[in-house]
Scaffold this active site. Structure first.
Site, mmCIF file in Angstrom:
data_model
loop_
_atom_site.group_PDB
_atom_site.id
_atom_site.type_symbol
_atom_site.label_atom_id
_atom_site.label_comp_id
_atom_site.label_asym_id
_atom_site.label_seq_id
_atom_site.Cartn_x
_atom_site.Cartn_y
_atom_site.Cartn_z
ATOM 1 N N GLY A 139 -3.369 5.239 6.345
ATOM 2 C CA GLY A 139 -3.574 3.979 5.773
ATOM 3 C C GLY A 139 -3.399 3.880 4.291
ATOM 4 O O GLY A 139 -3.104 4.739 3.694
ATOM 5 N N ASN A 140 -3.927 2.771 3.877
ATOM 6 C CA ASN A 140 -4.048 2.717 2.382
ATOM 7 C C ASN A 140 -5.046 1.833 1.800
ATOM 8 O O ASN A 140 -5.754 1.383 2.500
ATOM 9 C CB ASN A 140 -2.397 2.068 1.878
ATOM 10 C CG ASN A 140 -2.062 0.821 2.472
ATOM 11 O OD1 ASN A 140 -3.090 -0.241 2.612
ATOM 12 N ND2 ASN A 140 -1.209 0.599 3.470
ATOM 13 N N ASN A 141 -4.848 1.565 0.754
ATOM 14 C CA ASN A 141 -6.340 1.018 -0.152
ATOM 15 C C ASN A 141 -6.310 -0.722 -0.035
ATOM 16 O O ASN A 141 -6.990 -1.055 -0.727
ATOM 17 C CB ASN A 141 -6.489 1.392 -1.494
ATOM 18 C CG ASN A 141 -6.957 2.889 -1.780
ATOM 19 O OD1 ASN A 141 -7.752 3.260 -1.027
ATOM 20 N ND2 ASN A 141 -6.564 3.463 -2.830
#
Ligand code: CTP
Length: 407
Positions: A210-212
């Protein structure tokens, strides 16, 4: 800002302990630039003094119909005429009954009867009173008359009991006010599909790629489009943000689910605004059991590309396509390349190395590029304001495409 600035809002406050929350509502509406007049029932003035509302709104509230010294004898008619929206928050069981029956017994019910402005009623009362058939029937009557009922919410009540009867959150009420004021805006009758948040590509039952991304930019675009009158579908990856009011929200997890939802939502849509930070890669396969740690071994997870959603939606006459480009170098060149690769009308580029903007921040500093070579560099501003600028360009493109003869 924007669709609240200089708008004529009448806030009617009735006798519930939740009056203290209406002070915050009055303050926020005033700060957003609204021309706010407050009307109180005599009961409401027993919970909070009128001067409190005067202090936050800069205008003296109206509450006494019988003040012979006042030159405001006709105030309720004047306010009723000026109002672009009438908000009753908190609304007691008594005011709900008066509105349903058309009784005009104090300045709030008088004004509500006299106005032709849209009405938003936000009930707050004990759950037993709320659930009573009399209250329910009155609320149904109001709903059938086109009144927007907001809440009440579940939670702790003044009695100390848990139940349904709490006044909705101030932000929720403001969302409904914005939506009602936005009807008839320049995107009225347009269907706008927005994506937001990141995607999670599962590795095993507890881990993911995933990412932020927080979802703040996409949610702001959805709210701003709603506030200009659009019918909005928001396809969101995992995000802790609450659903924006009056927006159809589809929650998804993986890029493939987002692709399916976006492709389906784009049928009949006028614009697609892809603010989501879609994961570029997903594990080639998701393991059914949690992967165990082995001290002596390295772990490699083969990754394969996710579907490119913007590319899969393709080009369709009448559909304005907007992408986002989060870059850590060569911002403009990379963004320009994406316009061509993904066949976009606009791209919103931001430099993710800036510490005061971008991922998870409340503000953003972006450059908007268009397919004709135009470029608008915006200073640091709230994500809602950025959204408004993007939608200015979308609205211009939609208006221009309407002028073009059918191919
Ligand atoms: N996007 C998409 N589908 C993907 C990846 C990205 O539709 N699988 C969209 C994003 O929502 C964004 C635009 O494409 O609007 C650009 O995303 P970005 O991640 O910057 O570009 P990529 O195509 O992934 O290229 P790179 O990561 O190499 O910069």
């Amino acid at each position: 800002m924007y669709n609240l600035t200089d708008r004529n809002i009448v806030l009617c406050v009735t006798g519930s302990i939740a009056v203290y929350k209406a002070v915050d509502l009055a303050s926020k509406l005033t700060q957003a630039g609204a021309v706010l007049n407050v009307i109180m029932t005599p009961e409401a003035t027993k919970f909070v003094a009128p001067i409190t509302f005067q202090s936050v709104s800069g205008r003296c509230p109206y509450w006494d119909m019988w003040d012979a010294n006042s030159n405001l004898a006709e105030a309720h008619i004047a306010l009723a005429r000026q109002a672009e929206v009438l908000v009753i928050a908190p609304a007691t069981a008594t005011i709900v009954a008066r509105l349903a029956l058309g009784l005009a017994e104090e300045m709030v019910s008088l004004t509500a009867l006299a106005t032709r402005a849209p009405l938003i009623v936000c009930p707050a009362m004990d759950s037993q009173m709320f659930e009573h058939p009399a209250t329910q029937e009155h609320l149904t009557t109001l709903r059938n008359r086109g009144v927007q009922i907001v809440g009440p919410e579940d939670g702790r009540l003044a009695s100390g009991q848990m139940g349904r009867g709490r006044l909705s959150e101030v932000e929720t009420i403001i969302g409904w006010i914005r939506h009602v004021l936005g009807r008839g805006g320049d995107l009225a009758g347009k269907k706008v599909v927005v994506t937001g948040g990141g995607t999670h590509e599962p590795i095993d039952p507890v881990r993911f790629v995933g990412n932020n991304s927080s979802g703040k930019m996409g949610f702001a675009v959805a709210e701003a489009a709603r506030d200009r009158g659009a019918d909005v579908v928001l396809v969101s990856g995992p995000s802790v943000l609450p659903d924006p009011v009056a927006v159809e929200v589809l929650r998804v997890r993986r890029a493939a689910e987002m692709r399916d939802a976006v492709v389906a939502a784009c049928v009949g849509a006028d614009a697609l605004i892809m603010a989501a930070a879609v994961a570029d890669y997903q594990p080639a396969e998701t393991v059914g059991e949690k992967i165990k740690r082995r001290q002596s071994e390295t772990l490699s997870i083969p990754l394969v590309p996710t579907p490119d959603i913007l590319a899969e939606v393709g080009v369709r006459p009448g559909l304005v396509k907007v992408g986002f480009a989060a870059e850590s170098r060569d911002l403009l060149a990379n963004a320009q390349q994406k316009i061509e690769d993904k066949q976009l009308d606009l791209i919103v580029a931001n430099d993710i190395t800036a510490s005061d903007a971008g991922f998870a921040a409340d503000n953003n500093r972006v450059v908007i590029l268009d397919s004709a070579g135009g470029r608008a560099e915006l200073p640091l501003m709230s994500k809602y304001d950025v959204a408004w600028h993007i939608l200015d360009k979308v609205a211009t493109l939609l208006a221009a495409s309407k002028l073009q003869p059918e191919a």
